[in-house]
Motif scaffolding. Structure first.
Motif, PDB file in Angstrom:
ATOM      1  N   GLY A  20     -57.006 -47.043 -47.058  1.00 17.16           N
ATOM      2  CA  GLY A  20     -57.469 -45.770 -46.518  1.00 17.16           C
ATOM      3  C   GLY A  20     -57.727 -44.697 -47.536  1.00 17.16           C
ATOM      4  N   ASN A  21     -57.215 -44.867 -48.788  1.00 16.90           N
ATOM      5  CA  ASN A  21     -57.476 -43.853 -49.805  1.00 16.90           C
ATOM      6  C   ASN A  21     -58.948 -43.763 -50.196  1.00 16.90           C
ATOM      7  OD1 ASN A  21     -54.251 -44.165 -51.253  1.00 16.90           O
ATOM      8  ND2 ASN A  21     -55.149 -42.250 -50.522  1.00 16.90           N
ATOM      9  N   LEU A  22     -59.747 -44.716 -49.751  1.00 13.71           N
ATOM     10  CA  LEU A  22     -61.186 -44.592 -49.979  1.00 13.71           C
ATOM     11  C   LEU A  22     -61.731 -43.358 -49.282  1.00 13.71           C
ATOM     12  CD1 LEU A  22     -63.807 -46.077 -51.102  1.00 13.71           C
ATOM     13  CD2 LEU A  22     -64.116 -46.834 -48.736  1.00 13.71           C
ATOM     14  N   VAL A  23     -61.205 -43.072 -48.092  1.00 13.06           N
ATOM     15  CA  VAL A  23     -61.748 -41.989 -47.277  1.00 13.06           C
ATOM     16  C   VAL A  23     -60.741 -40.873 -46.999  1.00 13.06           C
ATOM     17  CG1 VAL A  23     -63.490 -43.455 -46.189  1.00 13.06           C
ATOM     18  CG2 VAL A  23     -61.223 -43.272 -45.163  1.00 13.06           C
ATOM     19  N   ASN A  24     -59.452 -41.144 -47.191  1.00 11.88           N
ATOM     20  CA  ASN A  24     -58.414 -40.165 -46.854  1.00 11.88           C
ATOM     21  C   ASN A  24     -57.710 -39.635 -48.093  1.00 11.88           C
ATOM     22  OD1 ASN A  24     -58.823 -40.641 -44.064  1.00 11.88           O
ATOM     23  ND2 ASN A  24     -57.471 -42.427 -44.148  1.00 11.88           N
ATOM     24  N   SER A  25     -57.451 -38.339 -48.114  1.00  8.75           N
ATOM     25  CA  SER A  25     -56.678 -37.728 -49.193  1.00  8.75           C
ATOM     26  C   SER A  25     -55.194 -37.980 -48.981  1.00  8.75           C
ATOM     27  CB  SER A  25     -56.931 -36.214 -49.250  1.00  8.75           C
ATOM     28  OG  SER A  25     -58.281 -35.930 -49.541  1.00  8.75           O
ATOM     29  N   SER A  26     -54.446 -37.987 -50.090  1.00  3.46           N
ATOM     30  CA  SER A  26     -52.989 -38.122 -50.017  1.00  3.46           C
ATOM     31  C   SER A  26     -52.382 -36.747 -49.748  1.00  3.46           C
ATOM     32  CB  SER A  26     -52.444 -38.678 -51.332  1.00  3.46           C
ATOM     33  OG  SER A  26     -52.929 -39.975 -51.568  1.00  3.46           O
ATOM     34  N   GLN A  27     -51.590 -36.656 -48.719  1.00  2.00           N
ATOM     35  CA  GLN A  27     -51.005 -35.371 -48.347  1.00  2.00           C
ATOM     36  C   GLN A  27     -49.858 -35.005 -49.287  1.00  2.00           C
ATOM     37  OE1 GLN A  27     -52.461 -33.346 -46.003  1.00  2.00           O
ATOM     38  NE2 GLN A  27     -53.958 -35.002 -46.241  1.00  2.00           N
ATOM     39  N   VAL A  28     -49.861 -33.768 -49.726  1.00  4.31           N
ATOM     40  CA  VAL A  28     -48.896 -33.319 -50.722  1.00  4.31           C
ATOM     41  C   VAL A  28     -47.477 -33.318 -50.151  1.00  4.31           C
ATOM     42  CG1 VAL A  28     -49.188 -30.877 -50.122  1.00  4.31           C
ATOM     43  CG2 VAL A  28     -48.417 -31.514 -52.413  1.00  4.31           C
ATOM     44  N   HIS A  29     -46.515 -33.707 -50.967  1.00  7.32           N
ATOM     45  CA  HIS A  29     -45.106 -33.666 -50.588  1.00  7.32           C
ATOM     46  C   HIS A  29     -44.653 -32.210 -50.489  1.00  7.32           C
ATOM     47  CE1 HIS A  29     -40.752 -34.266 -50.807  1.00  7.32           C
ATOM     48  NE2 HIS A  29     -40.955 -35.561 -50.593  1.00  7.32           N
ATOM     49  N   GLU A  30     -43.884 -31.895 -49.476  1.00  6.05           N
ATOM     50  CA  GLU A  30     -43.493 -30.503 -49.234  1.00  6.05           C
ATOM     51  C   GLU A  30     -42.610 -29.930 -50.354  1.00  6.05           C
ATOM     52  OE1 GLU A  30     -39.709 -31.620 -46.294  1.00  6.05           O
ATOM     53  OE2 GLU A  30     -41.390 -30.404 -45.565  1.00  6.05           O
ATOM     54  N   ARG A  31     -41.953 -30.791 -51.131  1.00  5.23           N
ATOM     55  CA  ARG A  31     -41.094 -30.314 -52.206  1.00  5.23           C
ATOM     56  C   ARG A  31     -41.727 -30.536 -53.578  1.00  5.23           C
ATOM     57  NH1 ARG A  31     -35.856 -29.613 -50.682  1.00  5.23           N
ATOM     58  NH2 ARG A  31     -35.777 -28.330 -52.566  1.00  5.23           N
ATOM     59  N   ARG A  32     -43.028 -30.716 -53.602  1.00  4.62           N
ATOM     60  CA  ARG A  32     -43.736 -31.016 -54.847  1.00  4.62           C
ATOM     61  C   ARG A  32     -43.465 -29.988 -55.936  1.00  4.62           C
ATOM     62  NH1 ARG A  32     -47.788 -28.806 -57.257  1.00  4.62           N
ATOM     63  NH2 ARG A  32     -49.182 -29.998 -58.630  1.00  4.62           N
ATOM     64  N   GLU A  33     -43.648 -28.702 -55.642  1.00  5.73           N
ATOM     65  CA  GLU A  33     -43.508 -27.660 -56.660  1.00  5.73           C
ATOM     66  C   GLU A  33     -42.083 -27.602 -57.197  1.00  5.73           C
ATOM     67  OE1 GLU A  33     -45.007 -23.954 -55.237  1.00  5.73           O
ATOM     68  OE2 GLU A  33     -47.042 -24.734 -54.929  1.00  5.73           O
ATOM     69  N   ASP A  34     -41.100 -27.760 -56.327  1.00  7.89           N
ATOM     70  CA  ASP A  34     -39.708 -27.767 -56.773  1.00  7.89           C
ATOM     71  C   ASP A  34     -39.450 -28.930 -57.723  1.00  7.89           C
ATOM     72  OD1 ASP A  34     -39.203 -25.563 -55.200  1.00  7.89           O
ATOM     73  OD2 ASP A  34     -38.401 -26.723 -53.521  1.00  7.89           O
ATOM     74  N   PHE A  35     -39.952 -30.094 -57.359  1.00 12.41           N
ATOM     75  CA  PHE A  35     -39.733 -31.282 -58.171  1.00 12.41           C
ATOM     76  C   PHE A  35     -40.344 -31.125 -59.561  1.00 12.41           C
ATOM     77  CE2 PHE A  35     -41.343 -35.419 -59.660  1.00 12.41           C
ATOM     78  CZ  PHE A  35     -40.159 -36.129 -59.754  1.00 12.41           C
ATOM     79  N   LEU A  36     -41.620 -30.734 -59.638  1.00  8.86           N
ATOM     80  CA  LEU A  36     -42.295 -30.630 -60.927  1.00  8.86           C
ATOM     81  C   LEU A  36     -41.724 -29.506 -61.789  1.00  8.86           C
ATOM     82  CD1 LEU A  36     -46.031 -31.292 -59.963  1.00  8.86           C
ATOM     83  CD2 LEU A  36     -44.437 -32.833 -61.125  1.00  8.86           C
ATOM     84  N   ALA A  37     -41.189 -28.472 -61.162  1.00  7.28           N
ATOM     85  CA  ALA A  37     -40.593 -27.371 -61.914  1.00  7.28           C
ATOM     86  C   ALA A  37     -39.270 -27.772 -62.551  1.00  7.28           C
ATOM     87  CB  ALA A  37     -40.391 -26.156 -61.010  1.00  7.28           C
ATOM     88  N   GLN A  38     -38.579 -28.739 -61.964  1.00  5.19           N
ATOM     89  CA  GLN A  38     -37.238 -29.099 -62.421  1.00  5.19           C
ATOM     90  C   GLN A  38     -37.185 -30.333 -63.315  1.00  5.19           C
ATOM     91  OE1 GLN A  38     -34.167 -29.005 -59.172  1.00  5.19           O
ATOM     92  NE2 GLN A  38     -35.965 -28.562 -57.902  1.00  5.19           N
ATOM     93  N   VAL A  39     -38.112 -31.261 -63.148  1.00  6.73           N
ATOM     94  CA  VAL A  39     -37.955 -32.586 -63.727  1.00  6.73           C
ATOM     95  C   VAL A  39     -38.024 -32.569 -65.253  1.00  6.73           C
ATOM     96  CG1 VAL A  39     -40.427 -33.199 -63.601  1.00  6.73           C
ATOM     97  CG2 VAL A  39     -38.656 -34.998 -63.477  1.00  6.73           C
TER      98      VAL A  39
END
Length: 407
Positions: free
Chosen positions: A353-372
């Motif tokens: 389905g990724n041919l036609v559908n976008s991957s929905q962002v994880h709700e904690r994305r910004e927290d994760f990338l800020a901390q890792v």
């Protein structure tokens, strides 16, 4: 320029001192394709990390002549012409070694070799000495393996659009491979459809943060090799088979031992498939769809074992979408080097389905990338993807593909 386009604005004095601009807004739809940087006549646009590892354009406002070429070339702000008669195939290379070293069915090296045989040039993503992923140009067969294999991180285009245009204008055949948004950026930059250009994109889940990728390498190196970085990385090993999510990641540290981790247990793959480390533009990708501006789209033919079990040997099968006459002509030139089965378009992406559908962002994305960091990589991934809720990567993929079939 439109406010949703420009990320940074910097004056010449700050730029010469190498300073970063402290005030900026991040346009969530910018893909970082480098088209604006490549087109700028004053070379007053740079690409800079906005804090998560993704590159965004910086505009030197004192050098800018307000020609608006950057705005006109942006594939997000403009519409690229799309194909209208896509044909779809399941394909396997007859060359066993080539297919073994490829992510799926080994189609890309067949296309690329055909171009190189005609003294053409192939552009694609490769690891550098630090395993950062950058686009490079390849002109001989010995360097082609650099462009093969999955690289789950956004590559840096650099000057490749400019180099590709120069080669095209010289009459040389060019094959450019990249993510759908990168190919759209190239086509927009070129402003015309060159007869000697072949564009190849892929079925893209989304692009993870380059910073996170480096954190992951450092984390694994510290755990497995006393901090010394690997000599080779293979993110899609077929040692345990290709289909049904049996592949693994391999880190080769050069002392006779290759560390393998089944991808259902790989922490980077959990973050990748869980959408917690993707570029924000991936959640509303404009480049999705069956009909695109590229000549080819390549991907894994997930579900081939159900639809055409006689064609599946668990060594990798590619799904190939062909959209142009020159694409079909190139495919016909390599027909004696491959096994090919024409399939229905809808069947081809039924479990992809990724041919036609976008991957929905994880709700904690910004927290994760800020901390890792490398030190807390495992702790954070297990925090956001605990074992009791995410049993394995294979389960994540299976749930996702069932949803793809429903919608």
């Amino acid at each position: 320029m439109r406010s949703n386009y420009c990320v940074f604005k910097m004056d010449s004095r700050s730029r010469k001192k190498g300073n970063k601009c402290n005030t900026f807004q991040i346009p969530r739809n910018c893909t970082g394709c480098h088209a604006c940087v490549s087109i700028c006549p004053k070379k007053c646009i740079l690409m800079q990390d906005a804090g998560e590892g993704f590159l965004f354009p910086i505009i030197d406002t004192e050098e800018c002549i307000h020609c608006n070429q950057c705005e006109r070339v942006c594939p997000i702000l403009q519409d690229e012409s799309q194909s209208s008669n896509t044909q779809t195939f399941a394909i396997k290379s007859k060359e066993e070694d080539e297919r073994r070293n490829s992510t799926s069915g080994g189609v890309f090296p067949l296309l690329a070799e055909q171009v190189l045989d005609k003294e053409g040039v192939v552009f694609g993503a490769a690891y550098d000495e630090n395993f950062a992923v950058k686009h490079i140009a390849v002109t001989d067969h010995t360097k082609l393996p650099l462009l093969q294999g999955a690289k789950y991180v956004q590559s840096t285009i650099g000057n490749c659009f400019i180099e590709a245009e120069r080669e095209l204008k010289s009459g040389r055949q060019v094959l450019f491979s990249g993510t759908p948004c990168q190919c759209a950026g190239l086509k927009s930059f070129l402003k015309k459809d060159y007869a000697n250009l072949i564009t190849v994109d892929l079925i893209c889940h989304g692009v993870p943060s380059p910073k996170l990728w480096q954190d992951y390498i450092d984390y694994r190196s510290a755990r497995e090799n006393n901090g010394k970085r690997p000599l080779r990385i293979n993110m899609r090993s077929k040692v345990s088979g290709w289909s049904r999510y049996g592949y693994s990641t391999e880190f080769d540290y050069g002392h006779g031992k290759i560390t393998q981790i089944h991808n259902s247990q790989d922490l980077f793959m959990k973050a990748f498939v869980g959408n917690i480390c993707l570029r924000t533009s991936c959640s509303k990708c404009k480049a999705k769809g069956v009909e695109r501006c590229t000549d080819f789209t390549l991907g894994d033919y997930w579900g081939i074992w159900n639809q055409h079990p006689e064609f599946d040997d668990n060594k990798g099968t590619s799904v190939v979408f062909v959209r142009s006459r020159k694409g079909m002509a190139l495919l016909e030139q390599i027909q004696d080097k491959m096994e090919c089965l024409k399939v229905d378009v809808e069947d081809a992406y039924r479990e992809n389905g990724n041919l036609v559908n976008s991957s929905q962002v994880h709700e904690r994305r910004e927290d994760f990338l800020a901390q890792v960091t490398p030190d807390n990589f495992e702790e954070l991934v297990r925090k956001y993807f605990p074992k009791d809720s995410e049993k394995s990567l294979g389960l994540l993929w299976r749930i996702k593909r069932k949803l793809d079939r429903l919608f």
